[in-house]
Design a protein around this motif. Structure first.
Motif, short mmCIF file in Angstrom:
data_model
loop_
_atom_site.label_atom_id
_atom_site.label_comp_id
_atom_site.label_asym_id
_atom_site.label_seq_id
_atom_site.Cartn_x
_atom_site.Cartn_y
_atom_site.Cartn_z
N SER A 1 -32.11 -15.90 -23.99
CA SER A 1 -31.71 -17.35 -24.12
C SER A 1 -31.74 -17.90 -22.53
N ILE A 2 -31.15 -17.02 -21.38
CA ILE A 2 -30.87 -17.56 -19.99
C ILE A 2 -32.57 -17.86 -19.61
N HIS A 3 -33.32 -16.81 -19.77
CA HIS A 3 -34.74 -16.60 -19.49
C HIS A 3 -35.52 -17.92 -19.84
N PHE A 4 -35.12 -18.11 -21.19
CA PHE A 4 -35.94 -19.31 -21.93
C PHE A 4 -35.40 -20.78 -21.29
N LYS A 5 -34.17 -20.74 -20.96
CA LYS A 5 -33.96 -22.03 -20.39
C LYS A 5 -34.45 -22.19 -18.99
N ASN A 6 -34.55 -21.24 -18.21
CA ASN A 6 -35.13 -21.38 -16.98
C ASN A 6 -36.72 -21.78 -17.12
N MET B 1 -40.15 -28.75 -18.18
CA MET B 1 -40.02 -30.08 -18.28
C MET B 1 -40.09 -30.88 -16.99
N ARG B 2 -39.32 -30.04 -15.77
CA ARG B 2 -39.44 -30.67 -14.70
C ARG B 2 -40.90 -31.02 -14.15
N PRO C 1 -29.44 -29.06 -22.85
CA PRO C 1 -29.57 -27.51 -22.59
C PRO C 1 -30.30 -27.17 -21.43
N LEU C 2 -31.35 -28.16 -20.84
CA LEU C 2 -32.30 -27.94 -20.13
C LEU C 2 -31.89 -28.71 -18.65
N GLY C 3 -30.50 -29.19 -18.53
CA GLY C 3 -29.92 -29.75 -17.42
C GLY C 3 -30.88 -31.31 -16.90
N ILE C 4 -31.29 -31.80 -18.27
CA ILE C 4 -32.17 -32.98 -17.73
C ILE C 4 -31.31 -34.33 -18.51
N ARG C 5 -30.84 -35.07 -17.76
CA ARG C 5 -29.85 -36.22 -18.18
C ARG C 5 -30.17 -37.54 -17.68
N GLN C 6 -31.74 -37.80 -17.75
CA GLN C 6 -31.97 -39.33 -17.36
C GLN C 6 -31.32 -40.32 -18.18
N ASN D 1 -27.93 -41.46 -30.21
CA ASN D 1 -26.91 -41.78 -30.92
C ASN D 1 -25.73 -42.18 -30.08
N PHE D 2 -25.75 -42.07 -28.80
CA PHE D 2 -24.55 -42.49 -27.82
C PHE D 2 -23.39 -41.58 -27.94
N GLY D 3 -23.58 -40.32 -28.39
CA GLY D 3 -22.34 -39.48 -28.78
C GLY D 3 -22.64 -38.19 -27.88
N TYR D 4 -21.62 -37.29 -27.72
CA TYR D 4 -21.51 -36.14 -27.06
C TYR D 4 -22.91 -35.31 -27.27
N ARG D 5 -23.18 -35.03 -28.59
CA ARG D 5 -24.33 -34.22 -29.14
C ARG D 5 -25.61 -34.99 -28.25
N SER D 6 -25.78 -36.07 -28.43
CA SER D 6 -26.81 -36.56 -27.89
C SER D 6 -27.10 -36.36 -26.29
N LEU D 7 -26.09 -36.35 -25.69
CA LEU D 7 -25.83 -35.98 -24.18
C LEU D 7 -25.92 -34.44 -23.74
N VAL D 8 -25.34 -33.80 -24.40
CA VAL D 8 -25.12 -32.46 -24.13
C VAL D 8 -26.02 -31.28 -25.03
N ARG D 9 -26.01 -31.63 -26.52
CA ARG D 9 -26.69 -30.62 -27.26
C ARG D 9 -28.12 -30.66 -27.39
N ASP D 10 -28.64 -31.73 -27.80
CA ASP D 10 -29.90 -32.09 -28.38
C ASP D 10 -30.96 -32.36 -27.43
N LEU D 11 -32.16 -32.65 -27.81
CA LEU D 11 -33.26 -32.87 -27.06
C LEU D 11 -33.66 -34.37 -27.59
N GLU D 12 -33.45 -35.34 -26.66
CA GLU D 12 -33.63 -36.74 -26.99
C GLU D 12 -34.69 -37.47 -26.02
N ALA D 13 -35.36 -38.63 -26.86
CA ALA D 13 -36.13 -39.41 -26.05
C ALA D 13 -35.88 -40.83 -26.38
N GLN D 14 -35.71 -41.52 -25.22
CA GLN D 14 -35.48 -42.98 -25.64
C GLN D 14 -36.30 -43.98 -24.78
N LEU D 15 -36.75 -45.11 -25.15
CA LEU D 15 -37.55 -45.89 -24.33
C LEU D 15 -36.67 -47.31 -23.96
#
Length: 504
Positions: A258-263, A269-270, A300-305, A436-450
C-alpha cells in the motif's frame, strides 16, 4: 432576496415558475451583457490566480453541448462508438452486468475497424462485485479475449483498503473506503464529461448530467488522464477459460504494498499534472469564448486541486463584495452531505442567493433497499434537516433554499455548480464531473471535474435550460417537509450517520 426574485417559489409541484429570473435575455440592454462578460473575466482571473499546475483550454462555445436526457446520453454513446475511427476511452465506476448491447456495439466497432483501440477504466471493487448475475469484469472478458491487441481493461484499487481491513470488510461495504469515481467518455476528438456510470438505470431513469465537447485538446487531456490512472491499476488478463487481475511489471500492488503503491501512483500523477500545467491556451479570436479548467481530486494520493479551487470559487461568489444586484448560485448533488467547509461557506453566504438541489428520499438509489442500506435515505434527511436549521440560525433562511428532485419512477444522481451574474438569467460558469461535494469526494475517491467559464450566449442559454430541466422535477423544502410522517428519522440513525458520514 430570493423571495423577491421568485427564484425558489413554486406555483405547482415539479414546475419551474415563471419569474423575472426567466425572461428573454435578448431584451436586456447591452450594458447588462457587458456586465456579464466582465463578471466572466473576473471568474477567469480567479482560476488563473489558483495556479500552478492548473491547465487552461480555450475553445468555441458552439463546440459544447449539454445533453438533457439519460436516453439521449446512451444514444450519443452508441453513435460515437459506431463512428470512432482511432480510439475510444471509457472511464466509470462500473459497467452494468446487463449492458450486453453496449458491449456488442463495442465489439462490432472493433471487428469492423482493426486499427481502433478501446481503453476502459473501472473501479476494481465495484467492477468485480458479482451478485450472482455477473460483474463488469465478466461482461468485458469476452471482448478482451476476442480483441487482445485492441482492448485494454484496467481496474483501479484504492490503497486505503489493504491488510486486515481488506480481509474483514464485507463486499459492498468495503467500497466506502475509496473508489475510482471519474466519469470520462472519449471518442477520437469528442469528449463527454458526466457523473453517470454505464448501466441501464443511468441510460433510462436515473437523472444525471452530461456535457459534450468537440475539441481535440481537451479530449486528449482526459484520455491521457485515464491512461495515467490505468498505468497503476490492475489489468484484466486472459487465463484461457476465465480472467484474472494483475499489476504491470514494476508497479507496486495497492493491497500488498500500500505505501509503496501510494508513492508510485502519486509520482505518476504529479508527472501528469506537471506535463499539462504548461498548457495555457489563449483565445485565437473572438469566437473562442469559452475557457475550460480541468481539476483533479485524489485524496489517497495527496492531490486536492478540485477542493482548493471549489472553495476559492464559492468564497468569491458567496462572500465577495456586492456589485449591482445579487449573484446567484445553484449547487446540486445526488446526496445531501456537503463537506463541513463547503457547508459553512454556503450557510454563511453574504453576497449571493443559493439554491441547493438534491434527491428526495424516494429519488435516492437506496430507497426501499434491503438490509441496513434502507436507512441511508433517512440519514440524508437528517443531514439535510441540520443544514436547513443551520441556515435559518445564520439568518439566511430567505437567501438559501433547498429543493428535492422527486420525479415518479426516477432516481437522481446529478452534481454540479452554476453561477449567474447579478441581474442575469443565464449562467456564465458551471462545473461538470464526478464529485459530490462530500467528504468522500475530497478524501477517499479519485475524482475529475471540469470548470467552464463562457461568454457564449447560445451556450449560456443551453446551460440554463439544463438547470431548468433538473428543477422541473424538484420541489422546495420547507419546515413542513420535515414534519411529514415519512420523514421521521429513528434516533439511532442520527448516531449511525455521524459515524459513517465520511463514507456516504
Amino acid at each position: 432576496m430570493l423571495a423577491s426574485l421568485s427564484l425558489m417559489s413554486r406555483v405547482a409541484p415539479r414546475v419551474v415558475p415563471s419569474s423575472p429570473f426567466i425572461r428573454s435575455f435578448s431584451n436586456l440592454p447591452s450594458k447588462h451583457e457587458q456586465a456579464d462578460h466582465d463578471y466572466a473575466s473576473r471568474m477567469q482571473q480567479l482560476f488563473d490566480d489558483n495556479r500552478p499546475s492548473l491547465p487552461r483550454f480555450v475553445i468555441q462555445g458552439q463546440c459544447v453541448k449539454p445533453i438533457l436526457k439519460p436516453s439521449r446520453f446512451y444514444g450519443e454513446m452508441k453513435e460515437h462508438i459506431q463512428q470512432a475511427q482511432k480510439s475510444i476511452t471509457l472511464a466509470a465506476l462500473y459497467l452494468g452486468h446487463t449492458e450486453s448491447d453496449l458491449v456488442e456495439t463495442l465489439s462490432e466497432a472493433l471487428r469492423s475497424r482493426p486499427q481502433l483501440k478501446v481503453n476502459l477504466l473501472l473501479d476494481s471493487l465495484r467492477g468485480t462485485r458479482d451478485s450472482g448475475k455477473g460483474s463488469s469484469a465478466s461482461l468485458l472478458y469476452p471482448l478482451l479475449k476476442a480483441y487482445p491487441k485492441q482492448v485494454r481493461v484496467s481496474m483501479y484499487h484504492t490503497p486505503d483498503l489493504s491488510g486486515v481491513l481488506k480481509k474483514i470488510m464485507p463486499s459492498r461495504f468495503n467500497e466506502g473506503i475509496g473508489l475510482m469515481h471519474m466519469k470520462v467518455y472519449a471518442f477520437d476528438d469528442t469528449l463527454i464529461m458526466s457523473g453517470a456510470n454505464m448501466s441501464h438505470d443511468y441510460f433510462s431513469n436515473r437523472q444525471d448530467r452530461y456535457i459534450k465537447f468537440q475539441n481535440k485538446d481537451i479530449t486528449e487531456y482526459y484520455c491521457d488522464l485515464v491512461n495515467t490512472v490505468s498505468s497503476f491499476s490492475y489489468s484484466l488478463q486472459d487465463k484461457g477459460s476465465t480472467f484474472y487481475l494483475d499489476m504491470e511489471a514494476g508497479v507496486p500492488d495497492p493491497v500488498k504494498q500500500s505505501i509503496h503503491f501510494k508513492n508510485y501512483a502519486t509520482k505518476s500523477m504529479r508527472s501528469f499534472m506537471k506535463k499539462w500545467s504548461n498548457v495555457q491556451q489563449s483565445p485565437k479570436d473572438a469566437s473562442f469564448d469559452t475557457t475550460l479548467y480541468p481539476l483533479l481530486q485524489m485524496g489517497p494520493l495527496g492531490i486536492r486541486q478540485d477542493e482548493r479551487v471549489t472553495l476559492s470559487v464559492l468564497d468569491h461568489v458567496l462572500h465577495a463584495a456586492k456589485q449591482e444586484g445579487t449573484s446567484k448560485a445553484f449547487i446540486t448533488s445526488g446526496y445531501f452531505n456537503f463537506e463541513r467547509r463547503y457547508s459553512n461557506t454556503i450557510i454563511n453566504s453574504k453576497a449571493a442567493d443559493v439554491c441547493l438541489i438534491a434527491a428526495s428520499p424516494e429519488a435516492n438509489g437506496f430507497f426501499n433497499s434491503a438490509g441496513i442500506s434502507q436507512y441511508i435515505p433517512p440519514a440524508y434527511t437528517l443531514i439535510e434537516k441540520r443544514f436547513f436549521d443551520a441556515a435559518k440560525a445564520a439568518g439566511n433562511a430567505e437567501r438559501i433554499k433547498i429543493e428535492e428532485y422527486n420525479r415518479r419512477g426516477w432516481t437522481y444522481h446529478a452534481k454540479g455548480l452554476w453561477v449567474y451574474p447579478p441581474q442575469s438569467e443565464h449562467p456564465i460558469m458551471t462545473t461538470i464531473g464526478s464529485p459530490n461535494f462530500g467528504y468522500r469526494s475530497l478524501v477517499r475517491d479519485l475524482e475529475a471535474q471540469l470548470f467552464m467559464v463562457t461568454k457564449n450566449l447560445g451556450l449560456r442559454k443551453n446551460l440554463h435550460e439544463e438547470l431548468c430541466n433538473l428543477r422541473r422535477g424538484s420541489t422546495q423544502v420547507t419546515e413542513e417537509t420535515f414534519k411529514a410522517a415519512d420523514r421521521q428519522v429513528p434516533l439511532w440513525v442520527g448516531g449511525a450517520s455521524e459515524a459513517i458520514k465520511t463514507m456516504m
